[in-house]
Design a protein around this motif. Sequence first.
Motif, PDB file in Angstrom:
ATOM      1  N   SER A 166     -10.054   9.706  -1.829  1.00 29.15           N
ATOM      2  CA  SER A 166      -9.114  10.448  -3.578  1.00 29.15           C
ATOM      3  C   SER A 166      -7.773   9.753  -2.910  1.00 29.15           C
ATOM      4  O   SER A 166      -7.155   9.436  -3.799  1.00 29.15           O
ATOM      5  CB  SER A 166      -9.464  11.496  -4.685  1.00 29.15           C
ATOM      6  OG  SER A 166     -10.988  11.658  -4.999  1.00 29.15           O
ATOM      7  N   VAL A 167      -7.539  10.267  -2.268  1.00 31.04           N
ATOM      8  CA  VAL A 167      -6.159  10.356  -1.343  1.00 31.04           C
ATOM      9  C   VAL A 167      -6.078   8.433  -0.611  1.00 31.04           C
ATOM     10  O   VAL A 167      -5.281   8.001  -0.876  1.00 31.04           O
ATOM     11  CB  VAL A 167      -6.017  11.285  -0.101  1.00 31.04           C
ATOM     12  CG1 VAL A 167      -4.661  10.792   0.759  1.00 31.04           C
ATOM     13  CG2 VAL A 167      -5.676  12.706  -0.662  1.00 31.04           C
ATOM     14  N   ARG A 168      -7.082   8.159  -0.368  1.00 29.16           N
ATOM     15  CA  ARG A 168      -6.874   7.302   0.513  1.00 29.16           C
ATOM     16  C   ARG A 168      -7.325   6.256  -0.921  1.00 29.16           C
ATOM     17  O   ARG A 168      -6.056   5.044  -1.032  1.00 29.16           O
ATOM     18  CB  ARG A 168      -8.144   6.529   0.958  1.00 29.16           C
ATOM     19  CG  ARG A 168      -8.251   7.417   2.024  1.00 29.16           C
ATOM     20  CD  ARG A 168      -7.592   6.912   3.645  1.00 29.16           C
ATOM     21  NE  ARG A 168      -7.663   5.472   3.729  1.00 29.16           N
ATOM     22  CZ  ARG A 168      -8.147   5.291   4.901  1.00 29.16           C
ATOM     23  NH1 ARG A 168      -7.070   5.529   5.794  1.00 29.16           N
ATOM     24  NH2 ARG A 168      -7.720   3.719   5.019  1.00 29.16           N
ATOM     25  N   ASN A 169      -7.911   6.331  -2.558  1.00 31.79           N
ATOM     26  CA  ASN A 169      -7.721   5.224  -2.993  1.00 31.79           C
ATOM     27  C   ASN A 169      -6.446   5.355  -3.799  1.00 31.79           C
ATOM     28  O   ASN A 169      -6.008   4.367  -4.433  1.00 31.79           O
ATOM     29  CB  ASN A 169      -9.119   5.862  -4.150  1.00 31.79           C
ATOM     30  CG  ASN A 169     -10.464   5.725  -3.046  1.00 31.79           C
ATOM     31  OD1 ASN A 169     -11.107   4.603  -2.838  1.00 31.79           O
ATOM     32  ND2 ASN A 169     -11.186   5.888  -4.059  1.00 31.79           N
ATOM     33  N   LEU A 170      -5.800   6.760  -4.217  1.00 28.74           N
ATOM     34  CA  LEU A 170      -4.390   7.056  -4.293  1.00 28.74           C
ATOM     35  C   LEU A 170      -3.292   6.194  -4.007  1.00 28.74           C
ATOM     36  O   LEU A 170      -2.582   5.489  -4.210  1.00 28.74           O
ATOM     37  CB  LEU A 170      -4.264   8.365  -4.841  1.00 28.74           C
ATOM     38  CG  LEU A 170      -3.565   9.101  -5.172  1.00 28.74           C
ATOM     39  CD1 LEU A 170      -3.386   8.321  -7.184  1.00 28.74           C
ATOM     40  CD2 LEU A 170      -2.990   9.999  -5.325  1.00 28.74           C
ATOM     41  N   MET A 171      -3.147   5.900  -2.674  1.00 28.99           N
ATOM     42  CA  MET A 171      -2.464   5.074  -1.987  1.00 28.99           C
ATOM     43  C   MET A 171      -2.769   3.719  -1.745  1.00 28.99           C
ATOM     44  O   MET A 171      -1.565   2.769  -1.868  1.00 28.99           O
ATOM     45  CB  MET A 171      -3.288   5.533  -0.381  1.00 28.99           C
ATOM     46  CG  MET A 171      -2.465   7.029   0.375  1.00 28.99           C
ATOM     47  SD  MET A 171      -0.981   7.402  -0.008  1.00 28.99           S
ATOM     48  CE  MET A 171      -0.253   6.986   1.791  1.00 28.99           C
ATOM     49  N   HIS A 172      -4.031   3.298  -2.011  1.00 28.38           N
ATOM     50  CA  HIS A 172      -4.522   1.687  -2.144  1.00 28.38           C
ATOM     51  C   HIS A 172      -4.052   1.205  -2.980  1.00 28.38           C
ATOM     52  O   HIS A 172      -3.038   0.086  -3.471  1.00 28.38           O
ATOM     53  CB  HIS A 172      -6.520   1.865  -2.510  1.00 28.38           C
ATOM     54  CG  HIS A 172      -6.335   0.447  -2.127  1.00 28.38           C
ATOM     55  ND1 HIS A 172      -5.508  -0.487  -1.137  1.00 28.38           N
ATOM     56  CD2 HIS A 172      -6.978  -0.238  -3.030  1.00 28.38           C
ATOM     57  CE1 HIS A 172      -6.169  -2.344  -1.598  1.00 28.38           C
ATOM     58  NE2 HIS A 172      -7.264  -2.069  -3.157  1.00 28.38           N
TER      59      HIS A 172
END
Length: 183
Positions: A166-172
């Motif tokens: 979820s953090v990776r997706n948010l950052m992306h």
Amino acid sequence: MMEQTNNSTETLFASFQAGNMAAFSQLYNLHINILFNYGLKLTIDKELLQDCIHDVFVKLYTKRAELGTIDNVRSYLFISLKNKLCDELRKRMYMSDTSIEEVNMPTLTDVEDDYMENEQRKNEFSLVRRLLDQLSPRQREALTLYYIEEKKYEDICEIMNMNYQSVRNLMHRGLSKLRTLAS
């Protein structure tokens, strides 16, 4: 604060051009110390510096009707002072038949470069701030934690109470939105 000073400077200048001599006096008082400090980076001759600052303001006063609109009065004053100092130093060199190698000329480009870099940094910071303000609060928080506070993804997961993906997706999504906004 700096932007407010610039706005008041521009307002004072417009008022001065309209004939308000009190505004001219305020412009002088507002800029005399900063111009003197700037000038000390260009020359160690304090008397010459004071004369040049006064000459800049005398010229500003006498040529006010011819100047038109000046977008950044403070920059105009800095550049005028630098040019006046250079002219005076050239005159002294010419009058004394001293070669350029014998005169300890200040490095004007260093001071100018510092000023320009500082202005560019302010503009870039302002742009980044405007772009970040257009992100969601969670995207802004994640990007701030990663790029500014230099936290690792695991730490961001813990701080934001989210799983890794979820953090990776948010950052992306945040970076994609920034790229779109910046172009």
